[in-house]
Write a protein that holds these residues in place. Structure first.
Motif: not given
Length: 415
Positions: A300-316, A335-343
Protein backbone atom coordinates in the motif's frame (compact mmCIF):
# COMPACT_ATOMS: atom_id res chain seq x y z
CA UNK A 1 32.35 -18.66 -17.07
CA UNK A 2 32.73 -20.39 -20.43
CA UNK A 3 33.09 -18.53 -23.71
CA UNK A 4 29.88 -16.77 -24.70
CA UNK A 5 28.44 -18.06 -28.00
CA UNK A 6 28.45 -15.61 -30.90
CA UNK A 7 24.95 -14.22 -31.33
CA UNK A 8 23.14 -11.19 -32.71
CA UNK A 9 20.01 -10.03 -30.90
CA UNK A 10 17.78 -7.06 -31.69
CA UNK A 11 15.66 -5.12 -29.24
CA UNK A 12 13.10 -3.31 -31.40
CA UNK A 13 11.49 -0.34 -29.66
CA UNK A 14 8.63 1.77 -31.00
CA UNK A 15 9.11 5.51 -30.52
CA UNK A 16 6.41 7.20 -28.38
CA UNK A 17 4.22 4.22 -29.22
CA UNK A 18 0.81 5.25 -27.85
CA UNK A 19 1.13 8.92 -28.82
CA UNK A 20 2.36 8.23 -32.34
CA UNK A 21 -0.46 5.74 -32.95
CA UNK A 22 -2.95 8.45 -32.05
CA UNK A 23 -1.26 10.92 -34.41
CA UNK A 24 -1.37 8.37 -37.21
CA UNK A 25 -5.07 7.78 -36.50
CA UNK A 26 -5.71 11.55 -36.52
CA UNK A 27 -3.54 13.18 -39.23
CA UNK A 28 -4.74 16.66 -38.21
CA UNK A 29 -2.61 16.27 -35.05
CA UNK A 30 0.63 15.78 -36.99
CA UNK A 31 2.06 19.19 -36.03
CA UNK A 32 0.62 19.27 -32.50
CA UNK A 33 2.21 18.20 -29.20
CA UNK A 34 0.24 15.09 -28.22
CA UNK A 35 0.23 13.01 -25.05
CA UNK A 36 -1.70 9.92 -24.08
CA UNK A 37 -2.80 10.13 -20.45
CA UNK A 38 -5.33 8.77 -18.00
CA UNK A 39 -8.57 10.56 -17.13
CA UNK A 40 -7.62 14.09 -15.93
CA UNK A 41 -10.64 14.07 -13.62
CA UNK A 42 -9.10 11.40 -11.37
CA UNK A 43 -5.66 10.72 -9.92
CA UNK A 44 -4.67 8.40 -12.78
CA UNK A 45 -4.09 11.46 -14.95
CA UNK A 46 -0.48 10.50 -15.63
CA UNK A 47 1.43 10.81 -18.90
CA UNK A 48 1.69 7.36 -20.50
CA UNK A 49 3.34 8.54 -23.72
CA UNK A 50 4.41 11.83 -25.23
CA UNK A 51 5.16 12.49 -28.89
CA UNK A 52 8.54 14.07 -29.83
CA UNK A 53 6.93 17.52 -30.18
CA UNK A 54 5.56 17.32 -26.64
CA UNK A 55 8.95 16.18 -25.35
CA UNK A 56 10.52 19.31 -26.85
CA UNK A 57 8.38 21.25 -24.37
CA UNK A 58 9.89 19.23 -21.54
CA UNK A 59 6.94 16.86 -21.13
CA UNK A 60 8.03 13.56 -19.61
CA UNK A 61 6.47 10.12 -19.41
CA UNK A 62 5.05 9.25 -15.96
CA UNK A 63 4.68 12.85 -14.79
CA UNK A 64 1.33 14.23 -13.68
CA UNK A 65 -0.91 15.57 -16.41
CA UNK A 66 -1.23 18.97 -14.74
CA UNK A 67 2.58 19.31 -14.71
CA UNK A 68 2.72 18.57 -18.44
CA UNK A 69 -0.04 21.08 -19.19
CA UNK A 70 1.84 23.74 -17.24
CA UNK A 71 4.89 23.15 -19.43
CA UNK A 72 2.97 23.07 -22.70
CA UNK A 73 -0.25 25.12 -22.88
CA UNK A 74 -0.98 23.75 -26.37
CA UNK A 75 -0.90 20.12 -25.27
CA UNK A 76 -3.42 17.77 -26.89
CA UNK A 77 -4.47 15.15 -24.34
CA UNK A 78 -5.91 11.84 -25.55
CA UNK A 79 -7.28 9.03 -23.41
CA UNK A 80 -5.56 5.68 -23.99
CA UNK A 81 -7.07 3.01 -26.23
CA UNK A 82 -5.21 -0.04 -24.99
CA UNK A 83 -6.89 -2.57 -27.22
CA UNK A 84 -5.83 -0.62 -30.31
CA UNK A 85 -2.23 -0.38 -29.08
CA UNK A 86 -2.17 -4.07 -28.22
CA UNK A 87 -3.51 -5.04 -31.64
CA UNK A 88 -0.84 -2.98 -33.41
CA UNK A 89 1.87 -4.42 -31.16
CA UNK A 90 0.76 -7.96 -32.03
CA UNK A 91 0.77 -7.08 -35.73
CA UNK A 92 4.32 -5.74 -35.52
CA UNK A 93 5.51 -8.88 -33.71
CA UNK A 94 3.84 -11.01 -36.37
CA UNK A 95 5.56 -8.98 -39.08
CA UNK A 96 8.96 -9.57 -37.45
CA UNK A 97 8.28 -13.30 -37.61
CA UNK A 98 8.85 -13.00 -41.35
CA UNK A 99 12.56 -12.77 -40.42
CA UNK A 100 12.62 -15.51 -37.77
CA UNK A 101 10.26 -17.38 -35.48
CA UNK A 102 12.47 -16.43 -32.51
CA UNK A 103 10.48 -13.29 -31.61
CA UNK A 104 9.79 -12.40 -27.98
CA UNK A 105 7.50 -9.50 -27.00
CA UNK A 106 9.18 -7.86 -24.00
CA UNK A 107 6.53 -5.20 -23.48
CA UNK A 108 3.76 -3.66 -25.55
CA UNK A 109 6.29 -1.48 -27.42
CA UNK A 110 9.49 -3.56 -27.19
CA UNK A 111 10.29 -6.84 -28.96
CA UNK A 112 13.38 -9.07 -28.85
CA UNK A 113 14.39 -10.74 -32.11
CA UNK A 114 17.09 -13.43 -32.41
CA UNK A 115 18.89 -12.60 -35.67
CA UNK A 116 21.90 -14.91 -35.38
CA UNK A 117 20.78 -17.51 -37.91
CA UNK A 118 19.16 -14.90 -40.14
CA UNK A 119 22.32 -12.86 -40.72
CA UNK A 120 24.47 -15.87 -41.47
CA UNK A 121 22.26 -16.75 -44.43
CA UNK A 122 21.65 -13.37 -46.11
CA UNK A 123 25.09 -11.75 -46.16
CA UNK A 124 24.16 -8.40 -44.55
CA UNK A 125 25.56 -6.73 -41.46
CA UNK A 126 23.57 -6.39 -38.25
CA UNK A 127 23.21 -2.66 -38.85
CA UNK A 128 21.93 -3.21 -42.41
CA UNK A 129 19.43 -5.76 -41.12
CA UNK A 130 18.30 -3.33 -38.41
CA UNK A 131 17.69 -0.69 -41.06
CA UNK A 132 15.59 -3.20 -43.03
CA UNK A 133 13.53 -3.92 -39.90
CA UNK A 134 12.96 -0.20 -39.24
CA UNK A 135 11.93 0.41 -42.86
CA UNK A 136 9.56 -2.57 -42.86
CA UNK A 137 7.79 -1.44 -39.68
CA UNK A 138 7.44 2.12 -40.96
CA UNK A 139 6.04 1.05 -44.34
CA UNK A 140 3.55 -1.35 -42.79
CA UNK A 141 2.38 0.69 -39.78
CA UNK A 142 3.77 4.20 -40.03
CA UNK A 143 5.53 3.67 -36.70
CA UNK A 144 9.10 4.84 -36.11
CA UNK A 145 11.22 2.08 -34.56
CA UNK A 146 14.66 2.10 -32.97
CA UNK A 147 16.87 -1.00 -32.78
CA UNK A 148 19.44 -1.89 -30.18
CA UNK A 149 21.85 -4.56 -31.40
CA UNK A 150 23.88 -6.77 -29.09
CA UNK A 151 25.35 -10.24 -28.61
CA UNK A 152 22.53 -11.04 -26.16
CA UNK A 153 19.24 -9.68 -24.83
CA UNK A 154 20.74 -7.58 -22.03
CA UNK A 155 23.23 -5.84 -24.33
CA UNK A 156 20.56 -5.26 -26.99
CA UNK A 157 18.25 -3.71 -24.38
CA UNK A 158 20.94 -1.33 -23.08
CA UNK A 159 22.04 -0.52 -26.62
CA UNK A 160 18.51 0.57 -27.42
CA UNK A 161 17.72 2.42 -24.19
CA UNK A 162 20.94 4.41 -23.89
CA UNK A 163 22.26 4.79 -27.43
CA UNK A 164 19.95 3.86 -30.34
CA UNK A 165 17.26 6.33 -29.28
CA UNK A 166 19.79 9.13 -29.63
CA UNK A 167 21.13 8.11 -33.05
CA UNK A 168 19.79 9.78 -36.22
CA UNK A 169 19.12 6.39 -37.82
CA UNK A 170 17.80 4.85 -34.58
CA UNK A 171 20.40 2.05 -34.58
CA UNK A 172 23.23 1.25 -32.21
CA UNK A 173 25.38 -1.88 -31.88
CA UNK A 174 26.79 -2.52 -28.40
CA UNK A 175 29.41 -5.28 -28.37
CA UNK A 176 32.48 -6.46 -26.49
CA UNK A 177 34.80 -4.12 -28.42
CA UNK A 178 32.97 -0.90 -27.44
CA UNK A 179 31.51 -2.04 -24.11
CA UNK A 180 34.15 -0.41 -21.91
CA UNK A 181 34.17 2.82 -23.91
CA UNK A 182 30.39 3.26 -24.23
CA UNK A 183 28.72 1.43 -21.35
CA UNK A 184 31.15 1.42 -18.44
CA UNK A 185 31.27 5.22 -17.93
CA UNK A 186 27.47 5.37 -17.49
CA UNK A 187 25.84 5.59 -14.04
CA UNK A 188 25.33 2.19 -12.42
CA UNK A 189 21.58 2.94 -12.28
CA UNK A 190 21.52 2.78 -16.09
CA UNK A 191 22.42 -0.90 -16.07
CA UNK A 192 19.68 -3.38 -16.84
CA UNK A 193 18.52 -5.03 -13.62
CA UNK A 194 19.55 -2.20 -11.28
CA UNK A 195 16.59 -0.47 -9.65
CA UNK A 196 16.52 2.55 -7.37
CA UNK A 197 17.10 0.52 -4.20
CA UNK A 198 20.01 -1.46 -5.63
CA UNK A 199 21.51 1.76 -6.99
CA UNK A 200 21.51 3.18 -3.44
CA UNK A 201 23.22 0.02 -2.17
CA UNK A 202 25.91 0.35 -4.83
CA UNK A 203 26.41 4.03 -3.99
CA UNK A 204 26.88 3.07 -0.34
CA UNK A 205 29.69 0.75 -1.51
CA UNK A 206 31.27 3.56 -3.54
CA UNK A 207 30.13 2.06 -6.85
CA UNK A 208 28.91 4.90 -9.08
CA UNK A 209 29.42 3.61 -12.62
CA UNK A 210 28.85 0.37 -14.50
CA UNK A 211 32.59 0.11 -15.01
CA UNK A 212 33.23 0.32 -11.27
CA UNK A 213 30.74 -2.51 -10.77
CA UNK A 214 32.47 -4.58 -13.45
CA UNK A 215 35.81 -4.11 -11.64
CA UNK A 216 34.38 -5.04 -8.22
CA UNK A 217 35.50 -8.33 -6.73
CA UNK A 218 32.93 -10.95 -7.69
CA UNK A 219 33.16 -12.72 -4.34
CA UNK A 220 32.21 -9.50 -2.51
CA UNK A 221 29.05 -9.20 -4.59
CA UNK A 222 28.22 -12.87 -4.09
CA UNK A 223 28.63 -12.61 -0.31
CA UNK A 224 26.29 -9.63 -0.15
CA UNK A 225 23.62 -10.52 -2.71
CA UNK A 226 24.20 -14.16 -3.61
CA UNK A 227 23.21 -15.21 -7.12
CA UNK A 228 21.76 -11.76 -7.86
CA UNK A 229 25.13 -10.15 -7.12
CA UNK A 230 26.80 -12.57 -9.52
CA UNK A 231 24.16 -11.88 -12.19
CA UNK A 232 24.71 -8.12 -11.96
CA UNK A 233 28.48 -8.59 -12.15
CA UNK A 234 28.21 -10.55 -15.39
CA UNK A 235 25.66 -8.08 -16.77
CA UNK A 236 28.21 -5.30 -16.28
CA UNK A 237 30.61 -7.42 -18.36
CA UNK A 238 27.99 -7.85 -21.10
CA UNK A 239 27.19 -11.51 -20.37
CA UNK A 240 23.71 -12.96 -20.71
CA UNK A 241 22.81 -16.48 -21.82
CA UNK A 242 19.02 -16.17 -21.81
CA UNK A 243 17.46 -17.25 -25.12
CA UNK A 244 14.97 -15.30 -27.20
CA UNK A 245 11.79 -17.34 -26.98
CA UNK A 246 8.17 -16.68 -26.18
CA UNK A 247 8.47 -19.11 -23.25
CA UNK A 248 10.90 -16.85 -21.42
CA UNK A 249 8.26 -14.14 -21.47
CA UNK A 250 5.45 -16.43 -20.32
CA UNK A 251 7.24 -18.16 -17.47
CA UNK A 252 7.32 -15.91 -14.47
CA UNK A 253 8.18 -15.84 -10.80
CA UNK A 254 5.12 -13.86 -9.69
CA UNK A 255 1.75 -12.67 -10.88
CA UNK A 256 0.25 -9.54 -9.41
CA UNK A 257 -2.12 -6.61 -9.77
CA UNK A 258 -1.60 -3.02 -8.66
CA UNK A 259 -3.97 -0.10 -8.94
CA UNK A 260 -4.04 3.61 -8.17
CA UNK A 261 -7.26 4.48 -6.36
CA UNK A 262 -9.54 7.24 -7.68
CA UNK A 263 -9.41 8.93 -4.26
CA UNK A 264 -7.87 8.42 -0.83
CA UNK A 265 -9.27 5.35 0.92
CA UNK A 266 -9.33 5.82 4.68
CA UNK A 267 -11.51 3.02 6.06
CA UNK A 268 -10.74 -0.68 6.26
CA UNK A 269 -14.25 -1.44 4.99
CA UNK A 270 -13.48 0.21 1.63
CA UNK A 271 -9.88 -0.95 1.41
CA UNK A 272 -10.74 -4.61 1.95
CA UNK A 273 -13.22 -4.53 -0.94
CA UNK A 274 -10.44 -3.57 -3.36
CA UNK A 275 -8.01 -6.04 -1.78
CA UNK A 276 -10.53 -8.85 -2.30
CA UNK A 277 -11.01 -7.79 -5.93
CA UNK A 278 -7.26 -7.70 -6.52
CA UNK A 279 -6.81 -11.08 -4.81
CA UNK A 280 -9.40 -12.66 -7.06
CA UNK A 281 -7.91 -11.09 -10.20
CA UNK A 282 -4.49 -12.44 -9.25
CA UNK A 283 -5.93 -15.90 -8.55
CA UNK A 284 -7.73 -15.94 -11.88
CA UNK A 285 -4.54 -15.13 -13.80
CA UNK A 286 -2.62 -17.73 -11.82
CA UNK A 287 -5.20 -20.38 -12.69
CA UNK A 288 -5.20 -19.30 -16.35
CA UNK A 289 -1.45 -19.91 -16.48
CA UNK A 290 -1.78 -23.28 -14.71
CA UNK A 291 0.20 -22.18 -11.67
CA UNK A 292 0.11 -22.43 -7.90
CA UNK A 293 1.85 -19.93 -5.62
CA UNK A 294 3.39 -20.15 -2.18
CA UNK A 295 4.01 -16.55 -1.12
CA UNK A 296 1.52 -13.68 -0.93
CA UNK A 297 2.75 -10.09 -1.15
CA UNK A 298 0.66 -7.04 -0.24
CA UNK A 299 1.55 -3.40 -0.61
CA UNK A 300 0.00 0.00 0.00
CA UNK A 301 1.16 3.52 -0.64
CA UNK A 302 -0.09 6.79 0.79
CA UNK A 303 1.04 10.40 0.59
CA UNK A 304 4.68 11.44 0.45
CA UNK A 305 5.99 13.07 3.60
CA UNK A 306 9.38 14.82 3.38
CA UNK A 307 10.00 12.98 0.09
CA UNK A 308 9.39 9.64 1.81
CA UNK A 309 6.23 7.76 0.77
CA UNK A 310 4.08 6.31 3.49
CA UNK A 311 2.94 2.73 3.17
CA UNK A 312 4.39 -0.78 3.27
CA UNK A 313 5.35 -3.80 1.17
CA UNK A 314 5.28 -7.14 3.01
CA UNK A 315 4.89 -10.83 2.22
CA UNK A 316 3.94 -14.05 3.98
CA UNK A 317 4.57 -17.67 3.03
CA UNK A 318 1.53 -19.94 2.80
CA UNK A 319 1.38 -23.42 4.37
CA UNK A 320 0.24 -24.88 1.02
CA UNK A 321 0.48 -23.73 -2.63
CA UNK A 322 -2.71 -22.06 -3.84
CA UNK A 323 -4.48 -20.39 -6.75
CA UNK A 324 -7.61 -19.55 -4.76
CA UNK A 325 -8.59 -15.90 -4.36
CA UNK A 326 -10.06 -16.32 -0.89
CA UNK A 327 -6.88 -17.93 0.44
CA UNK A 328 -4.82 -15.11 -1.08
CA UNK A 329 -7.14 -12.50 0.45
CA UNK A 330 -6.89 -14.03 3.92
CA UNK A 331 -3.10 -13.66 3.75
CA UNK A 332 -3.41 -10.12 2.38
CA UNK A 333 -5.82 -9.20 5.16
CA UNK A 334 -3.38 -10.50 7.76
CA UNK A 335 -0.51 -8.49 6.25
CA UNK A 336 -2.56 -5.33 5.87
CA UNK A 337 -4.01 -5.25 9.38
CA UNK A 338 -0.55 -5.91 10.80
CA UNK A 339 1.41 -3.29 8.84
CA UNK A 340 -1.06 -0.56 7.84
CA UNK A 341 -0.58 2.54 10.01
CA UNK A 342 -4.09 3.89 9.27
CA UNK A 343 -2.82 6.66 6.97
CA UNK A 344 -4.98 7.32 3.87
CA UNK A 345 -4.17 4.90 1.04
CA UNK A 346 -3.59 6.03 -2.57
CA UNK A 347 -2.66 2.72 -4.20
CA UNK A 348 -2.84 -1.00 -3.46
CA UNK A 349 -1.09 -4.07 -4.79
CA UNK A 350 -1.38 -7.84 -4.40
CA UNK A 351 0.82 -10.56 -5.89
CA UNK A 352 1.38 -14.30 -5.63
CA UNK A 353 5.02 -15.40 -5.76
CA UNK A 354 6.89 -18.69 -5.75
CA UNK A 355 4.95 -20.01 -8.72
CA UNK A 356 5.00 -23.69 -9.65
CA UNK A 357 2.96 -25.73 -12.08
CA UNK A 358 -0.46 -26.74 -10.76
CA UNK A 359 0.42 -30.33 -11.57
CA UNK A 360 2.57 -30.26 -8.44
CA UNK A 361 -0.40 -29.81 -6.08
CA UNK A 362 -0.35 -32.14 -3.10
CA UNK A 363 -3.48 -33.16 -1.26
CA UNK A 364 -4.00 -31.29 2.01
CA UNK A 365 -6.75 -31.26 4.59
CA UNK A 366 -6.50 -27.50 4.57
CA UNK A 367 -6.49 -26.95 0.80
CA UNK A 368 -9.68 -25.68 -0.92
CA UNK A 369 -12.04 -28.57 -1.50
CA UNK A 370 -12.99 -29.92 -4.88
CA UNK A 371 -16.28 -27.98 -4.95
CA UNK A 372 -14.38 -24.73 -4.36
CA UNK A 373 -12.05 -25.46 -7.28
CA UNK A 374 -15.01 -26.23 -9.54
CA UNK A 375 -16.64 -22.94 -8.53
CA UNK A 376 -13.45 -21.00 -9.32
CA UNK A 377 -13.18 -22.55 -12.78
CA UNK A 378 -16.88 -21.94 -13.47
CA UNK A 379 -16.48 -18.26 -12.62
CA UNK A 380 -13.34 -18.10 -14.79
CA UNK A 381 -15.28 -19.61 -17.70
CA UNK A 382 -18.14 -17.11 -17.33
CA UNK A 383 -15.76 -14.14 -17.21
CA UNK A 384 -13.76 -15.38 -20.18
CA UNK A 385 -16.93 -15.80 -22.20
CA UNK A 386 -18.99 -12.78 -21.10
CA UNK A 387 -16.42 -10.31 -19.73
CA UNK A 388 -14.93 -9.47 -16.35
CA UNK A 389 -18.17 -7.91 -15.12
CA UNK A 390 -20.18 -11.11 -15.71
CA UNK A 391 -19.70 -12.24 -12.10
CA UNK A 392 -19.07 -9.75 -9.30
CA UNK A 393 -19.22 -9.82 -5.54
CA UNK A 394 -21.98 -7.66 -4.06
CA UNK A 395 -19.29 -5.68 -2.20
CA UNK A 396 -17.86 -4.59 -5.55
CA UNK A 397 -21.04 -2.58 -6.14
CA UNK A 398 -20.44 -0.49 -3.02
CA UNK A 399 -18.75 2.92 -3.07
CA UNK A 400 -15.30 1.41 -2.54
CA UNK A 401 -15.53 -1.24 -5.25
CA UNK A 402 -13.41 -0.91 -8.40
CA UNK A 403 -14.03 -4.21 -10.21
CA UNK A 404 -16.83 -2.86 -12.41
CA UNK A 405 -14.66 0.08 -13.51
CA UNK A 406 -11.62 -2.15 -14.08
CA UNK A 407 -13.76 -4.44 -16.26
CA UNK A 408 -14.02 -1.55 -18.74
CA UNK A 409 -10.24 -1.26 -19.00
CA UNK A 410 -7.28 -3.13 -20.47
CA UNK A 411 -4.03 -2.97 -18.53
CA UNK A 412 -5.59 -0.44 -16.17
CA UNK A 413 -6.61 1.93 -18.98
CA UNK A 414 -9.77 2.38 -21.02
CA UNK A 415 -9.91 0.11 -24.05
Amino acid sequence: MSTQPSRTVFLVDMQSFFANIEKLEKPALEDHPVVVAGDPEIRSGVILAACPLAKKWGVKTAEALWEAENKCPYLVVIKPRMQLYLDISVNIAASLESFTDEVEPYSIDEIFVEMTNVLSGVGVTAEEAADIVITKIYRETGMVARVGVGPNKVMAKMACDHFAKKQPDGIFHLHENNLQEKLWPRPVGDMFGVGTRMERHFHDMGIRTIGQLARTNLSDLQKRWGINGELLYWTAHGWDESPVTIDTHIRRKAIGHHMTLPRDYRSWEEIKVVLMELSEEVARRVRANRYLGTTVTAGARGHDFFNQPSGFHRQVKLPDPTNDGHVIFEAVEQLFLTHWNRDPVRSLGVSLDGLTTDEARQMSLFAPDHEREELNHTVDHLKNKHGDAAVLRASSLTAGGQALLRAQKLGGHYK
